[in-house]
Design an enzyme around this catalytic site. Structure first.
Site, mmCIF file in Angstrom:
data_model
loop_
_atom_site.group_PDB
_atom_site.id
_atom_site.type_symbol
_atom_site.label_atom_id
_atom_site.label_comp_id
_atom_site.label_asym_id
_atom_site.label_seq_id
_atom_site.Cartn_x
_atom_site.Cartn_y
_atom_site.Cartn_z
ATOM 1 N N GLU A 110 -12.913 10.036 2.712
ATOM 2 C CA GLU A 110 -12.256 10.579 1.529
ATOM 3 C C GLU A 110 -13.242 11.233 0.564
ATOM 4 O OE1 GLU A 110 -11.439 7.452 -2.038
ATOM 5 O OE2 GLU A 110 -10.142 7.194 -0.294
ATOM 6 N N CYS A 168 -18.001 8.023 3.286
ATOM 7 C CA CYS A 168 -16.576 7.764 3.526
ATOM 8 C C CYS A 168 -15.832 9.088 3.730
ATOM 9 C CB CYS A 168 -15.947 7.005 2.361
ATOM 10 S SG CYS A 168 -16.485 5.286 2.203
ATOM 11 N N CYS A 220 -15.619 3.901 -3.750
ATOM 12 C CA CYS A 220 -15.844 2.496 -3.396
ATOM 13 C C CYS A 220 -17.318 2.116 -3.498
ATOM 14 C CB CYS A 220 -15.332 2.221 -1.980
ATOM 15 S SG CYS A 220 -16.355 2.927 -0.657
ATOM 16 N N ASN A 242 0.830 -1.195 0.000
ATOM 17 C CA ASN A 242 0.000 0.000 0.000
ATOM 18 C C ASN A 242 0.874 1.258 0.000
ATOM 19 O OD1 ASN A 242 -1.292 2.131 2.122
ATOM 20 N ND2 ASN A 242 -2.848 1.305 0.740
ATOM 21 N N ASP A 243 0.499 2.246 -0.797
ATOM 22 C CA ASP A 243 1.341 3.435 -0.937
ATOM 23 C C ASP A 243 1.441 4.239 0.357
ATOM 24 O OD1 ASP A 243 -1.346 4.251 -1.102
ATOM 25 O OD2 ASP A 243 -0.930 5.858 -2.539
ATOM 26 N N HIS A 264 -11.884 5.204 4.148
ATOM 27 C CA HIS A 264 -13.220 4.625 4.076
ATOM 28 C C HIS A 264 -13.884 4.519 5.439
ATOM 29 C CE1 HIS A 264 -12.558 4.006 -0.141
ATOM 30 N NE2 HIS A 264 -11.390 3.474 0.150
ATOM 31 N N CYS A 286 -18.660 7.698 -2.275
ATOM 32 C CA CYS A 286 -17.226 7.443 -2.461
ATOM 33 C C CYS A 286 -17.001 6.600 -3.717
ATOM 34 C CB CYS A 286 -16.697 6.719 -1.222
ATOM 35 S SG CYS A 286 -14.927 6.359 -1.246
#
Length: 247
Positions: free
Chosen positions: A119, A117, A112, A48-49, A100, A110
């Protein structure tokens, strides 16, 4: 070369190969490292970044020194990385998917597919839409355009004050559970820091039950958008740096 490490904005399994879900890329159950390994002729691991950026900031950047830190990054989405005593906290594999958390505006959808969420409220896309900034550029460049707009447009400045409040609320929830010594804001939050840092910190203090006894230091990342790449490079060289493997 001894290998490569690929930073991905999504849920990466403990096998460091399978990307279970990366909604902002439209990926589900993919293994992007396999194709890259075939092209490079080298072993490739995937992570994961935000995790990789968190390690880089803890080793070389704004989180140097403290034993525990929480790193929050904004690029297309929002991600997090948790570092304790120099090691990532991974949980069952997906720890740090803070974007999330259902702490955003409840009517915001979102990427997703869910509503509410974090974000979808504090991410780059809703921020650009709210201040009507369009065009091309990296997340850092577009965030700089938002900051420039806010310097002359009171409505844009109001958007950033609202973003800072929503950011601080989410941080308060995270810090109540994790109790980090330092919180680092990376990614697109860095160009916006002059507009959001103080208000986010004030909201964090107001909403954190332990603020009188302990309040984490809120800092701006030092490594820019390259933090994840630096963390990935270090992970690729981990065995060499530890003496397990030779160049």
């Amino acid at each position: 070369m001894v290998g490569a490490h690929l930073a991905v904005p999504g849920l990466v399994e403990r096998d460091h190969a399978t990307v279970r879900l990366a909604p902002n890329l439209g990926w589900t159950d993919t293994r992007p490292g396999d194709r890259l390994a075939a092209s490079l002729g080298l072993p490739v691991q995937v992570d994961n970044d935000a995790n990789l950026a968190a390690v880089a900031e803890a080793t070389h950047g704004a989180a140097r020194g403290p034993a525990s830190s929480l790193y929050i990054t904004g690029t297309v989405g929002i991600g997090g990385g948790i570092v304790q005593d120099g090691r990532l906290v991974r949980g069952s594999g997906f720890a740090g998917e803070v974007g999330h958390m259902p702490v955003g505006q409840p009517d915001r959808r979102c990427a997703c597919g869910r509503l509410g969420c974090w974000e979808a409220t504090v991410g780059l896309r809703p921020t650009l839409a709210a201040v009507d900034v369009t065009g091309e550029g990296t997340p850092m460049e577009r965030a700089a355009q938002v900051a420039e707009r806010a310097s002359t447009d009171p409505a844009a400045a109001d958007v950033l004050r609202s973003l800072a409040t929503d950011l601080g609320r989410g941080l308060a929830a995270l810090c109540t559970v994790l109790d980090p010594e330092t919180v680092v804001l990376g990614g697109y939050f860095q160009p916006l820091a002059p507009w959001i840092l103080d208000d986010a910190d004030a909201t964090l203090a107001d909403r954190l039950p332990s603020a009188d006894a302990h309040r984490p230091t809120l800092r701006v990342g030092e490594l820019g958008i390259e933090a994840a790449a630096l963390g990935a490079a270090e992970q690729a060289l981990a065995d060499v740096l530890s003496g397990v493997a030779a160049l």
